[in-house]
Motif scaffolding. Structure first.
Motif, short mmCIF file in Angstrom:
data_model
loop_
_atom_site.label_atom_id
_atom_site.label_comp_id
_atom_site.label_asym_id
_atom_site.label_seq_id
_atom_site.Cartn_x
_atom_site.Cartn_y
_atom_site.Cartn_z
N GLU A 7 -2.15 8.14 1.25
CA GLU A 7 -2.65 8.17 2.63
C GLU A 7 -4.03 8.82 2.75
N ASP A 8 -4.43 9.65 1.78
CA ASP A 8 -5.74 10.29 1.83
C ASP A 8 -6.84 9.45 1.18
N SER A 9 -6.46 8.34 0.58
CA SER A 9 -7.44 7.47 -0.07
C SER A 9 -7.91 6.40 0.91
N ASN A 10 -9.06 5.79 0.61
CA ASN A 10 -9.59 4.71 1.45
C ASN A 10 -8.88 3.38 1.22
N ILE A 11 -8.03 3.32 0.20
CA ILE A 11 -7.36 2.06 -0.12
C ILE A 11 -5.96 2.35 -0.65
N THR A 12 -5.03 1.46 -0.32
CA THR A 12 -3.68 1.53 -0.88
C THR A 12 -3.57 0.48 -1.98
N VAL A 13 -3.15 0.91 -3.16
CA VAL A 13 -2.98 0.00 -4.29
C VAL A 13 -1.54 0.09 -4.77
N ILE A 14 -0.83 -1.02 -4.69
CA ILE A 14 0.56 -1.08 -5.15
C ILE A 14 0.63 -2.00 -6.36
N SER A 15 0.96 -1.42 -7.51
CA SER A 15 1.15 -2.18 -8.74
C SER A 15 2.63 -2.12 -9.08
N ALA A 16 3.32 -3.25 -8.99
CA ALA A 16 4.77 -3.24 -9.16
C ALA A 16 5.28 -4.56 -9.71
N MET A 17 6.28 -4.49 -10.56
CA MET A 17 6.87 -5.69 -11.14
C MET A 17 7.76 -6.44 -10.15
N ASP A 18 8.16 -5.74 -9.08
CA ASP A 18 9.09 -6.37 -8.13
C ASP A 18 8.39 -7.03 -6.94
N VAL A 19 7.06 -7.26 -7.06
CA VAL A 19 6.36 -7.98 -5.99
C VAL A 19 6.94 -9.40 -5.90
N PRO A 20 7.50 -9.79 -4.77
CA PRO A 20 8.09 -11.13 -4.66
C PRO A 20 7.04 -12.21 -4.90
N GLN A 21 7.43 -13.23 -5.65
CA GLN A 21 6.49 -14.29 -5.98
C GLN A 21 5.87 -14.90 -4.71
N SER A 22 4.56 -15.03 -4.74
CA SER A 22 3.78 -15.66 -3.67
C SER A 22 3.71 -14.83 -2.38
N PHE A 23 4.24 -13.60 -2.38
CA PHE A 23 4.25 -12.78 -1.17
C PHE A 23 3.23 -11.64 -1.20
N SER A 24 2.45 -11.52 -2.26
CA SER A 24 1.57 -10.36 -2.39
C SER A 24 0.58 -10.26 -1.23
N GLY A 25 0.07 -11.41 -0.76
CA GLY A 25 -0.87 -11.38 0.37
C GLY A 25 -0.22 -10.94 1.66
N LEU A 26 0.99 -11.46 1.91
CA LEU A 26 1.73 -11.05 3.11
C LEU A 26 1.99 -9.55 3.11
N ILE A 27 2.44 -9.04 1.96
CA ILE A 27 2.77 -7.62 1.86
C ILE A 27 1.51 -6.77 2.01
N ALA A 28 0.43 -7.17 1.34
CA ALA A 28 -0.82 -6.42 1.46
C ALA A 28 -1.32 -6.40 2.90
#
Length: 453
Positions: A323-344
């Protein structure tokens, strides 16, 4: 967030002055645009060459291949092209190649092999393909005409050299740079119509309007406004599947209704459906199995909402830690296929700052970016190996994570940036000096809502 008033407290505020503040000088023409605001199809570079190639194949009953890009704009443009060819010559065989993931154009090796095995006389790539230089030789060297009708930004070292490319963002003559991929393909079909003495392209104007809304194109251009206004009149909806979907909207529906109640039904199947289900969606536009397809779309949309919500909930601590950074970066193996843009996009909306969501793959973080940093700036950031899509707001991204320090370096550079977003408002007033008459100026103009307006 910074407040950016369009007007001072003493300015004369009206719907006309509001539109002028956004560069729309002729209110009457914009609100009720005549057909004269439409660009002539022949101003597009390379369009006559493309017409000659398509016409040759049509007149000789040769085969066509069409690649469908994996979003609503890609679906609309591919279906429109398919149906147009069948209307021109029923004897022409047409095969539509569907993406099995988020790859675009010729990026997928299996799809490229399918095309070579099928060997159409002409391959048409609507809404993609501009940056396919690495793959165009294997298509063209198999004696296949390759035509690209695209609206995505060209990358100088990747843009096709041998294929016939029609792209509004590259056009020498000034044109509507904000037209969708379906819109660019429509211009090509218009030109074929004129050469063939037919008017089949007029059957698909509703799909152009839908694509402009679905692809979040800038509606300030007079031409885009014409297409959007066209689809806002129910009497102009001709596609059988769209008629069924639009019947579910309020009588006085707006762009917002289409954006939030129609488009997600398409995108959810395109993102998550099997090839067979994507084929079913494609054929629904042709009036096939509509009653079965609508519930399928609704089921996928509900499942999509649940999966995105579950992912964000599961990673809530990771989001909070940044929360103190200018950007949130989530690197995870469980990102649902084709949903990364929606989640971001959802996380960016919650945190009010940019977000990257992706999977670690072969020493890279590959996924999607959503936020206010343009591609032109993001591509210069440390360890960014790929950034492609729309110039601002939404694009695919890859980060080199071969060294543990790389992500830290990347974040440090982003943290140096001013990422605050200017929130445009009409004017700023204290509560006791608010001019209530301002609201009346905008009553009845709900249909103007859209990207950048």
């Amino acid at each position: 967030m910074k407040i950016k008033p369009l007007f001072t407290k003493n300015d004369d505020i009206s719907i006309e002055s509001y539109l002028k503040a956004y560069g729309i000088s002729n209110m009457r023409t914009y609100i009720n645009p005549p057909t004269s605001v439409l660009d002539d199809c022949y101003i597009y570079d390379n369009i006559r060459e493309a017409v000659n190639e398509i016409k040759y194949c049509l007149l000789n009953g040769l085969s066509f291949g069409i690649i469908q890009d994996p979003d609503t704009d890609g679906l609309c443009s591919a279906y429109m092209t398919y149906e147009f060819i069948k209307l021109q010559n029923k004897k022409c065989k047409v095969k539509v190649f569907l993406q099995n993931g988020k790859e675009r154009g010729l990026d997928n090796a299996d799809l490229r092999q399918q095309i070579i095995d099928y060997k159409p006389a002409c391959l048409i790539i609507p809404d993609a393909g501009t940056n396919s230089r690495d793959y165009e030789d294997m298509i063209i060297d198999n004696n296949i005409f390759m035509i690209v009708a695209d609206h995505h930004k060209a990358e100088e070292d990747k843009v096709c050299r041998r294929a016939t490319v029609i792209n509004n963002t590259m056009n020498i003559v000034e044109c509507n740079r904000e037209l969708s991929g379906t819109g660019v393909m429509f211009k090509l079909l218009q030109a074929v119509d004129k050469d063939m003495g037919t008017k089949y392209s007029n059957n698909f104007i509703d799909l152009v309007g839908l694509s402009i809304i679905s692809d979040n194109m800038d509606v300030k251009t007079y031409e885009n406004r014409w297409f959007v206004k066209y689809i806002l009149d129910y009497n102009n909806i001709h596609n059988p599947f769209l008629i069924e979907l639009f019947d579910r909207l309020p009588n006085e529906y707006t762009q917002k209704d289409i954006s939030f109640k129609i488009v997600p039904l398409f995108n959810s199947v395109i993102r998550s459906g099997t090839i067979k289900e994507k084929q079913q969606l494609f054929m629904a536009l042709n009036g096939v199995n509509i009653e079965e397809t609508i519930p399928m779309c609704e089921d996928y949309h509900r499942a999509q909402i649940e999966r995105v919500s579950d992912f964000i909930k599961h990673h809530s601590e990771e989001i909070k830690e940044q929360e103190d950074s200018n950007i949130t970066v989530i690197s995870a193996m469980d990102v649902p296929q084709s949903f990364s843009g929606l989640i971001a996009g959802r996380i960016s909306g919650i945190t009010r700052k940019p977000c990257i969501v992706g999977k670690p793959i072969k020493k890279e973080l590959k996924g999607s970016f959503r936020g206010s940093i343009p591609i032109s700036i993001m591509s210069t950031m440390p360890h960014v190996t790929f950034a492609q899509g729309h110039e601002t707001g939404a694009y695919g991204i890859a980060l080199d994570t071969s060294k543990s320090q790389n992500l830290t370096d990347f974040r440090a550079e982003i943290d140096k940036m001013d990422i605050s977003i200017d929130r445009e408002v009409i004017a700023s007033y204290s509560a006791n000096k608010l001019q209530m008459g301002i609201f009346n100026e905008f009553v009845g103009h709900e249909d103007l809502w859209g990207k950048e307006l």
